[in-house]
Design a protein around this motif. Sequence first.
Motif, mmCIF file in Angstrom:
data_model
loop_
_atom_site.group_PDB
_atom_site.id
_atom_site.type_symbol
_atom_site.label_atom_id
_atom_site.label_comp_id
_atom_site.label_asym_id
_atom_site.label_seq_id
_atom_site.Cartn_x
_atom_site.Cartn_y
_atom_site.Cartn_z
ATOM 1 N N PHE A 90 0.849 -1.194 0.000
ATOM 2 C CA PHE A 90 0.000 0.000 0.000
ATOM 3 C C PHE A 90 0.877 1.234 0.000
ATOM 4 N N ASP A 91 0.721 2.048 -1.045
ATOM 5 C CA ASP A 91 1.438 3.310 -1.164
ATOM 6 C C ASP A 91 0.399 4.423 -1.138
ATOM 7 N N PRO A 92 0.251 5.118 -0.013
ATOM 8 C CA PRO A 92 -0.802 6.142 0.075
ATOM 9 C C PRO A 92 -0.664 7.237 -0.975
ATOM 10 N N SER A 93 0.555 7.547 -1.372
ATOM 11 C CA SER A 93 0.748 8.619 -2.351
ATOM 12 C C SER A 93 0.263 8.236 -3.738
ATOM 13 N N ALA A 94 0.119 6.933 -3.993
ATOM 14 C CA ALA A 94 -0.307 6.480 -5.317
ATOM 15 C C ALA A 94 -1.692 5.847 -5.293
ATOM 16 N N SER A 95 -2.374 5.916 -4.153
ATOM 17 C CA SER A 95 -3.660 5.228 -4.011
ATOM 18 C C SER A 95 -4.822 6.218 -4.013
ATOM 19 N N ASP A 96 -5.927 5.786 -4.615
ATOM 20 C CA ASP A 96 -7.161 6.565 -4.532
ATOM 21 C C ASP A 96 -8.219 5.809 -3.725
ATOM 22 N N ARG A 97 -7.774 4.987 -2.817
ATOM 23 C CA ARG A 97 -8.681 4.157 -2.030
ATOM 24 C C ARG A 97 -9.609 5.014 -1.174
ATOM 25 N N ARG A 98 -10.823 4.533 -1.000
ATOM 26 C CA ARG A 98 -11.798 5.192 -0.139
ATOM 27 C C ARG A 98 -11.957 4.359 1.134
ATOM 28 N N ILE A 112 -10.482 12.536 14.448
ATOM 29 C CA ILE A 112 -10.443 12.459 12.988
ATOM 30 C C ILE A 112 -9.777 13.668 12.329
ATOM 31 N N PRO A 113 -9.944 14.903 12.820
ATOM 32 C CA PRO A 113 -9.205 16.010 12.191
ATOM 33 C C PRO A 113 -7.699 15.779 12.157
ATOM 34 N N HIS A 114 -7.152 15.137 13.181
ATOM 35 C CA HIS A 114 -5.720 14.853 13.211
ATOM 36 C C HIS A 114 -5.375 13.724 12.233
ATOM 37 N N VAL A 115 -6.267 12.741 12.111
ATOM 38 C CA VAL A 115 -6.067 11.676 11.125
ATOM 39 C C VAL A 115 -5.990 12.269 9.722
ATOM 40 N N LEU A 116 -6.922 13.152 9.407
ATOM 41 C CA LEU A 116 -6.968 13.733 8.061
ATOM 42 C C LEU A 116 -5.754 14.630 7.786
ATOM 43 N N ALA A 117 -5.333 15.366 8.805
ATOM 44 C CA ALA A 117 -4.164 16.239 8.624
ATOM 45 C C ALA A 117 -2.914 15.417 8.338
ATOM 46 N N LEU A 118 -2.741 14.313 9.061
ATOM 47 C CA LEU A 118 -1.583 13.448 8.828
ATOM 48 C C LEU A 118 -1.683 12.735 7.486
ATOM 49 N N ALA A 119 -2.879 12.295 7.123
ATOM 50 C CA ALA A 119 -3.062 11.596 5.851
ATOM 51 C C ALA A 119 -2.753 12.509 4.673
ATOM 52 N N GLU A 120 -3.122 13.773 4.779
ATOM 53 C CA GLU A 120 -2.905 14.699 3.667
ATOM 54 C C GLU A 120 -1.421 14.940 3.409
ATOM 55 N N LYS A 121 -0.600 14.759 4.435
ATOM 56 C CA LYS A 121 0.842 14.915 4.233
ATOM 57 C C LYS A 121 1.412 13.794 3.376
ATOM 58 N N GLN A 122 0.689 12.660 3.328
ATOM 59 C CA GLN A 122 1.171 11.515 2.566
ATOM 60 C C GLN A 122 0.424 11.310 1.258
ATOM 61 N N SER A 123 -0.779 11.870 1.160
ATOM 62 C CA SER A 123 -1.573 11.621 -0.040
ATOM 63 C C SER A 123 -2.643 12.688 -0.208
ATOM 64 N N ARG A 124 -2.852 13.117 -1.448
ATOM 65 C CA ARG A 124 -3.965 14.002 -1.778
ATOM 66 C C ARG A 124 -5.045 13.264 -2.549
ATOM 67 N N THR A 125 -4.892 11.959 -2.687
ATOM 68 C CA THR A 125 -5.837 11.183 -3.493
ATOM 69 C C THR A 125 -6.689 10.221 -2.675
ATOM 70 N N LEU A 126 -6.292 9.945 -1.440
ATOM 71 C CA LEU A 126 -7.101 9.080 -0.595
ATOM 72 C C LEU A 126 -8.408 9.783 -0.229
ATOM 73 N N ARG A 127 -9.450 8.979 -0.013
ATOM 74 C CA ARG A 127 -10.755 9.519 0.366
ATOM 75 C C ARG A 127 -11.240 8.832 1.634
ATOM 76 N N PHE A 128 -11.987 9.592 2.433
ATOM 77 C CA PHE A 128 -12.477 9.073 3.710
ATOM 78 C C PHE A 128 -13.971 9.355 3.832
ATOM 79 N N ASP A 129 -14.731 8.322 4.113
ATOM 80 C CA ASP A 129 -16.158 8.462 4.384
ATOM 81 C C ASP A 129 -16.398 8.183 5.859
ATOM 82 N N LEU A 130 -16.958 9.151 6.569
ATOM 83 C CA LEU A 130 -17.307 8.967 7.964
ATOM 84 C C LEU A 130 -18.774 8.570 8.047
#
Length: 312
Positions: A90-98, A112-130
């Motif tokens: 799994f490469d977060p920078s190359a993944s568009d996984r939801r 969750i705001p901290h999860v999203l902030a950290l995730a954005e540093k590794q990927s702009r293509t991942l998606r999260f549904d709460l």
Amino acid sequence: MRFQKLDLNLLVALDALLRERSISRAAEQMHLSQSAMSSSLARLRTYFEDDLLVPVGRKLELTSRAEVLKEAVRDILMRVDTTIATPPQFDPSASDRRFQLAVSDYTAATLIPHVLALAEKQSRTLRFDLIPVPGRPQRALESGDADLMVISRPYALPDHPTEMLYEDELCCVVCNSSRFARSGELTLEQYTAAGHVAVQPPAMDKPTLENWFKERYVKAERIEVTTFSFVSAPYLVAGTERIAIMHARLARIARKSLPVTLFALPTPPLRMQQVQQWHRHRTRDPGLIWLRGLMHEAVVRMDTGPDQDLPG
């Protein structure tokens, strides 16, 4: 491909039909025409020698055979997805996984705001549904509707793995204009006699809800307001003499924007453990391994910010 004379492609259609209980919605989910899905249902009925879905009024209901098949088929597809369809790396920078995360509004506002902030540093293509934690969490995991749940430990599922994330304590929140805030203290006698705002999560069944109230509102004799939302509780004490019992992390966030004062519980302290939980068949899913690690990083980030002390 066929197994025991069954076209295995029909298992995916069967799963969609049993979950949706609707030919049109199942067809939409699988990007098929309604006629194609109807044809699949006819073939499944022939194979299983059972109607599977029968009309009851304007709805379709599962037959007893279909009820038995529902969880078994979902389990099979989950195993296939985990062992075959999931990439080995799994490469977060190359993944568009939801990722589908089942969380309360308390978790959505604090962690969750901290999860999203950290995730954005590794990927702009991942998606999260709460999505909200459902009344039957096991079905959410086993149906694949939730990849990961964040839940209080007493309500975690015994059949699936958990990891401890963090502890939080409960505290009392009152309006700044209340007699409690003006006096600077909240005694047990005052707490017992006061009106309370209580959080009543809508997804809980009756026995669980009774345990919930027993744990949190011991000695609180007057529950005057109930709400389904953790986040709403401090808003509902504003301008009143009522007390809301809240998770301390959420209460500290509320204090930044609302005229409220925090007090320690005048009853024996109560700490709540939050855990993350996932389906047992997905323990080796590389994407979920990454996400679970990110959750732990987010806890550290959340707890190293200012304003961590709770007034006593």
